[in-house]
Design a protein around this motif. Structure first.
Motif, PDB file in Angstrom:
ATOM      1  N   LEU A  16       0.827  -1.809   0.590  1.00 35.48           N
ATOM      2  CA  LEU A  16       0.343  -0.207  -0.294  1.00 35.48           C
ATOM      3  C   LEU A  16       1.367   1.211   0.224  1.00 35.48           C
ATOM      4  O   LEU A  16       0.408   2.080  -0.548  1.00 35.48           O
ATOM      5  N   GLU A  41     -11.790  -2.448   0.135  1.00 39.48           N
ATOM      6  CA  GLU A  41     -12.808  -3.678  -0.230  1.00 39.48           C
ATOM      7  C   GLU A  41     -12.308  -4.565   1.335  1.00 39.48           C
ATOM      8  O   GLU A  41     -11.947  -5.534   1.346  1.00 39.48           O
ATOM      9  N   LYS A  53      -9.728  -4.515   2.425  1.00 34.39           N
ATOM     10  CA  LYS A  53      -8.096  -5.406   2.208  1.00 34.39           C
ATOM     11  C   LYS A  53      -7.056  -4.893   3.603  1.00 34.39           C
ATOM     12  O   LYS A  53      -7.314  -4.139   4.150  1.00 34.39           O
ATOM     13  N   TYR A  90      -6.852   2.140   9.196  1.00 35.76           N
ATOM     14  CA  TYR A  90      -7.084   3.123   7.979  1.00 35.76           C
ATOM     15  C   TYR A  90      -7.494   4.087   8.498  1.00 35.76           C
ATOM     16  O   TYR A  90      -7.345   5.283   8.068  1.00 35.76           O
ATOM     17  N   ARG A 139      -9.513   2.728  -1.903  1.00 38.85           N
ATOM     18  CA  ARG A 139      -9.531   1.322  -2.479  1.00 38.85           C
ATOM     19  C   ARG A 139      -9.575  -0.059  -1.671  1.00 38.85           C
ATOM     20  O   ARG A 139     -10.614  -0.537  -1.772  1.00 38.85           O
ATOM     21  N   TRP A 140      -8.833   0.034  -1.198  1.00 36.00           N
ATOM     22  CA  TRP A 140      -8.318  -0.959  -0.334  1.00 36.00           C
ATOM     23  C   TRP A 140      -9.075  -0.963   0.816  1.00 36.00           C
ATOM     24  O   TRP A 140      -9.196  -1.894   1.793  1.00 36.00           O
ATOM     25  N   ASN A 141      -9.667   0.278   1.424  1.00 31.93           N
ATOM     26  CA  ASN A 141     -10.230   0.308   2.792  1.00 31.93           C
ATOM     27  C   ASN A 141     -11.912  -0.477   1.924  1.00 31.93           C
ATOM     28  O   ASN A 141     -12.695  -0.865   3.496  1.00 31.93           O
TER      29      ASN A 141
END
Ligand code: GLY
Ligand code: MN
Ligand code: MN
Length: 465
Positions: free
Chosen positions: A335, A408, A410, A417, A404-406
Motif C-alpha cells: 500500500l 475492499e 483489504k 485506515y 480502494r483498499w479500505n
C-alpha cells in the motif's frame, strides 16, 4: 568512444557464446516528431553502442560468428547531405575506430540474410522496440511485423545481458561521470527550489545542467510535489511551504551511460515532524538495503527485508499493526511501497529492459512474483561483482489506493485506515542511489548528495536565506 579493443573484445566474447550463425545488431534511425524532418533527439540503441560504439543513425552491423568478422552497413554522405550536416568522417574511418574493416551499403542486408537463411544458418536478432526497426527487420527476415516477437531472440538476448550486466572499470568511470553530473543536477534543485516557484522552473534549471555538461537526460525528469504519483511528469504546480519536493532525475553522458538518483526535500527549510518520521524510515530502508548488496545476495530478499523495515517503522507510527513477516508475505506493505527496490543500470537507466525485463532480472530459479508490489520488482536475482544497481525504496500515501483498499476491506488486520486519514495529503518520499557490487560488498557511485535530514536541512536553510 572507448578504444577499439574494447569493442573487438566485447564482440569476441559474444561470438564465443553464440557459437555460430549471424548476429544482427540494429542501430536506431532518426525518428520523426511531427513531420519528417523535425526529428526527436537521436538516441542510439544501447546494444549497438555496446558492441559497435558508433553513435550515428541508420547503421546496422552483422557479426558473422563462423567467419569471425563484423560488417558495418551504412551509407556515406553525399554532397547534398554535407550541405546540411557539414563534413563528417567517412564511415570507413568510423568503422575502423570499432575495429571493423568491411563497410557495405545497407541495400545488401536483405540479400545477405536471405542467403544465410537458405544455407540453414541461424540469424540471431534482438527484439526490436522502435517501429522503424520493426519494419526493416520484418522486410529483412521475411516475417510479418507481429511475428517478430521473439522466442528466437532469447539465446542472443541472454548472452548480451550476462556480458553487459558486468561493468568494466572503463564503464564504471563513465558511470561516475554520469553521477557527477547527476549530483550537480540534484544540488541545483535543492538550491533553486523556493516557495512561489513553479515545478517547471526548477525542472528547466535541472535539465540545463545535464545539457551544459555535454550529455542529456537519462530519462524524463520527475520533479513534483505529488511524489505519491510514481511517474509524475507534470510540472505545473506552484511550490508551497510545508510541501515535499520529490526529484527523480539523472544524466546520461555523451557516451550514454546513465545516472538515476532520487532525493526528496522540504520546500521549507526544515522537514515537519511528520515528514521527518517517514523520511527517516525510508532512509533506514535505503541504507540497510545498500549495506546488504554484495555478490551472491538475492536482490528479491533485500527488497523483502526493506519491506519488513517499512512495516516495523509504520507499526511504530501506529499506521500498521500485526505480525511483520505475515504483513510482508501477504503484501500489505505494498500500500505504501508499490514498486520494486531497484533495477540494473548502465547504458540504459533500466539496463537492457528492451531485451526483456525478466531475462535481465530473473532466472529459472528466481521467478517474478505475481503479487501486487512485488510484481513491480524489476530485478530479483542474485547480485554479482560488477553489477550496478539502483537502490530506491519509497513510502507513498496514494489516496486513491488507500480508499480502494479500505473500501475492499483489504488487510484490515495490518493497516490502521483511521490513522491514515491525516496522511492523505502527505505525498511521497523516495531516496535512490546507484551502487556498484564489488568483490566483497558494494560502493555507492558518484559524489555524495545531501541525504540525511541534517544535510538536507542545511542546504535548504542556505538556499532560502
Ligand atoms: N527513474 C526511474 C526509476 O527510478 O526507475
Ligand atoms: Mn529514478
Ligand atoms: Mn531507478
Amino acid at each position: 568512444m572507448f578504444p577499439k579493443k574494447t569493442y573487438t573484445k566485447r564482440r569476441k566474447v559474444l561470438k564465443k557464446q553464440i557459437k555460430s550463425g549471424l548476429v544482427l545488431l540494429m542501430g536506431n534511425e532518426l525518428s520523426s516528431m511531427n513531420y519528417t524532418d523535425n526529428t526527436y533527439h537521436f538516441r542510439q540503441d544501447s546494444t549497438f553502442l555496446y558492441y559497435i560504439g558508433l553513435d550515428l543513425p541508420s547503421l546496422t552491423a552483422i557479426i558473422d560468428v563462423d567467419k569471425g568478422e563484423t560488417m558495418l552497413f551504412g551509407t556515406e554522405l553525399t554532397i547534398d547531405d554535407v550541405i546540411w550536416t557539414g563534413p563528417q568522417p567517412s564511415l570507413k574511418s568510423l568503422a575502423a575506430k570499432s575495429g571493423i574493416k568491411k563497410v557495405i551499403p545497407p541495400t545488401q542486408i536483405a540479400t545477405i540474410i536471405k542467403k544465410a537463411k537458405k544455407a540453414g544458418r541461424a540469424i540471431h536478432f534482438l527484439p526490436p522496440y522502435r517501429p522503424e526497426n520493426k519494419i526493416k527487420l520484418s522486410e529483412w527476415m521475411g516475417l510479418p511485423i507481429n511475428g517478430l516477437s521473439c522466442i528466437s531472440c532469447v539465446p542472443l538476448a541472454k548472452a548480451v545481458i550476462e556480458q553487459a550486466l558486468v561493468k568494466t572499470k572503463e564503464e564504471i568511470k563513465e558511470m561516475e561521470k554520469a553521477l557527477a553530473i547527476t549530483a550537480d543536477m540534484h544540488l541545483t534543485a535543492m538550491r533553486t527550489a523556493k516557495p512561489g516557484m513553479k515545478e517547471a522552473e526548477v525542472t528547466g534549471k535541472v535539465h540545463g545542467v545535464a545539457i551544459s555538461a555535454g550529455g542529456n537526460l537519462a530519462y524524463p525528469i520527475i520533479l513534483t510535489v505529488n511524489g505519491q504519483t510514481l511517474h509524475n511528469h507534470y510540472h505545473g504546480n506552484t511550490l508551497k511551504k510545508g510541501q515535499l519536493l520529490l526529484g527523480d532525475f539523472g544524466a546520461e553522458t555523451g557516451m550514454h551511460y546513465a545516472g538515476d538518483i532520487t532525493r526528496t526535500f522540504p520546500i521549507s527549510e526544515k522537514f515537519t515532524e511528520k515528514q521527518r518520521d517517514i523520511y527517516e524510515l525510508v532512509l533506514a530502508m535505503e541504507m540497510a538495503s545498500i549495506d546488504a548488496c554484495k555478490p551472491g545476495a538475492i536482490y528479491k530478499d533485500i527488497h523483502l527485508d526493506a519491506a519488513r523495515i517499512l512495516v516495523n517503522g509504520m507499526k511504530d507510527l501506529g499506521l500498521m499493526k500485526g505480525d511483520t513477516d505475515a504483513a510482508v508475505a501477504e503484501g500489505a506493505h505494498a500500500l505504501f511501497f508499490p514498486h520494486g527496490l531497484g533495477h540494473a543500470i548502465g547504458l540504459d537507466v533500466h539496463d537492457m529492459e528492451d531485451l526483456g525485463e525478466d531475462l535481465v532480472g530473473y532466472t529459472d530459479d528466481i521467478k517474478r512474483s505475481p503479487q501486487f508490489g512485488l510484481r513491480s520488482l524489476r530485478f530479483g536475482r542474485a547480485l554479482a561483482k560488477g553489477h550496478v544497481m539502483t537502490v530506491e525504496p519509497g513510502i507513498y500515501f496514494i489516496p486513491e489506493l488507500i480508499d480502494r483498499w479500505n473500501k475492499e476491506g483489504k488487510f484490515k488486520n495490518f493497516i490502521n485506515y483511521s490513522k491514515l486519514k491525516s496522511y492523505r495529503d502527505f505525498g511521497g518520499i523516495r531516496i535512490e542511489d546507484n551502487v556498484l557490487i564489488t568483490g566483497k560488498g558494494q560502493k555507492i557511485l558518484g559524489p555524495p548528495i545531501p541525504k540525511t535530514v541534517g544535510e538536507i536541512e542545511v542546504i535548504r536553510t542556505v538556499a532560502l536565506a
